[in-house]
Design a protein around this motif. Structure first.
Motif, PDB file in Angstrom:
ATOM      1  N   UNK A  81       9.970  23.893  49.284  1.00 21.95           N
ATOM      2  CA  UNK A  81      10.078  22.578  48.658  1.00 21.95           C
ATOM      3  C   UNK A  81       8.680  22.175  48.217  1.00 21.95           C
ATOM      4  N   UNK A  82       8.620  21.284  47.268  1.00 18.66           N
ATOM      5  CA  UNK A  82       7.306  20.895  46.765  1.00 18.66           C
ATOM      6  C   UNK A  82       7.365  19.517  46.145  1.00 18.66           C
ATOM      7  N   UNK A  83       6.191  18.966  45.975  1.00 20.22           N
ATOM      8  CA  UNK A  83       6.010  17.836  45.081  1.00 20.22           C
ATOM      9  C   UNK A  83       5.309  18.423  43.876  1.00 20.22           C
ATOM     10  N   UNK A  84       6.076  18.639  42.821  1.00 15.71           N
ATOM     11  CA  UNK A  84       5.518  19.202  41.595  1.00 15.71           C
ATOM     12  C   UNK A  84       4.449  18.288  41.041  1.00 15.71           C
ATOM     13  N   UNK A  85       4.700  16.990  41.143  1.00 17.91           N
ATOM     14  CA  UNK A  85       3.716  15.993  40.767  1.00 17.91           C
ATOM     15  C   UNK A  85       3.710  14.888  41.811  1.00 17.91           C
ATOM     16  N   UNK A  86       2.563  14.257  41.975  1.00 14.62           N
ATOM     17  CA  UNK A  86       2.421  13.055  42.804  1.00 14.62           C
ATOM     18  C   UNK A  86       1.397  12.162  42.107  1.00 14.62           C
ATOM     19  N   UNK A  87       1.755  10.914  41.934  1.00 16.62           N
ATOM     20  CA  UNK A  87       0.816   9.938  41.394  1.00 16.62           C
ATOM     21  C   UNK A  87       0.743   8.800  42.407  1.00 16.62           C
ATOM     22  N   UNK A  88      -0.261   8.861  43.256  1.00 12.51           N
ATOM     23  CA  UNK A  88      -0.401   7.893  44.337  1.00 12.51           C
ATOM     24  C   UNK A  88      -0.583   6.490  43.771  1.00 12.51           C
ATOM     25  N   UNK A  89      -1.364   6.342  42.708  1.00 10.46           N
ATOM     26  CA  UNK A  89      -1.596   5.014  42.129  1.00 10.46           C
ATOM     27  C   UNK A  89      -0.307   4.383  41.607  1.00 10.46           C
ATOM     28  N   UNK A  90       0.540   5.188  40.973  1.00 10.95           N
ATOM     29  CA  UNK A  90       1.812   4.681  40.454  1.00 10.95           C
ATOM     30  C   UNK A  90       2.914   4.689  41.517  1.00 10.95           C
ATOM     31  N   UNK A  91       2.682   5.417  42.602  1.00 10.01           N
ATOM     32  CA  UNK A  91       3.684   5.491  43.667  1.00 10.01           C
ATOM     33  C   UNK A  91       4.890   6.329  43.304  1.00 10.01           C
ATOM     34  N   UNK A  92       4.652   7.401  42.528  1.00 10.33           N
ATOM     35  CA  UNK A  92       5.755   8.264  42.104  1.00 10.33           C
ATOM     36  C   UNK A  92       5.476   9.721  42.476  1.00 10.33           C
TER      37      UNK A  92
END
Length: 186
Positions: free
Chosen positions: A82-93
């Motif tokens: 499993x993975x987080x293909x993308x993470x944007x901590x500032x946007x919370x996504x």
């Protein structure tokens, strides 16, 4: 290194790192055609060098707090991830994803592993929205999204080019308040 138990069957979730490229490649070779039906991972990891580069890319994403990758081990063998293909901590996504080789299908491993990483993202990292993108034909992946309590939000028609053909992509998502309230089915 650490391992998170995924249940009484002994399955574990562990980080996947560049030094594990050989094991990752062997796993991909066992499941290449099965995995490649729906995602490009099977084509991206073709030899030891590309396996190492792929895992290094996620090591770099981890260092930049922009993504993560974890392997699922069953009976001491890497069988999926499993993975987080993308993470944007500032946007919370974040966009979560998965893959399995055929020997691991039907055991609930992806659902259990995805619950662990989504819980971490929401509780520890403050992610507000976790997305799950799946080829519309990928019934198993869509079933995982449902089991995780995600709601289907969109179908992007013919938006994904894979092995020379265009496919529809479904976008599923769960929001932090839904996750925290335990609105996910067991």
């Amino acid at each position: 290194m650490y391992a998170i138990p995924l249940g009484e069957d002994g399955a574990e979730l562990r980080p996947l790192e560049p030094w594990q490229a050989g094991e990752f490649l062997a796993h991909m070779d066992r499941g290449r055609e099965f995995i490649g039906r729906y995602i490009a991972l099977a084509d991206a990891v073709a030899d030891l060098e590309s396996a190492r580069e792929f895992l290094q890319g996620y090591a770099d994403k981890t260092a930049a707090d922009a993504g993560r990758i974890y392997g699922i081990w069953a009976d001491g063998k890497l069988v999926g991830g499993v993975l987080f293909r993308t993470m944007d901590i500032n946007q919370g996504t974040a966009e979560a994803g998965c893959w399995l080789e055929p020997s691991a299908v039907g055991k609930g491993l992806v659902t259990r592993a995805a619950r662990v990483i989504i819980d971490w993202a929401v509780v520890e990292r403050g992610i507000h929205r976790v997305e799950w993108w799946a080829k519309a034909e990928n019934e198993a992946s869509i079933a995982v999204a449902r089991r995780l309590g995600m709601k289907r939000e969109a179908v992007l028609r013919q938006s994904y080019v894979h092995r020379g053909s265009r496919y529809d992509m479904e976008i599923w998502a769960v929001l932090a308040p839904e996750w925290r309230a335990g609105e996910t089915p067991s």
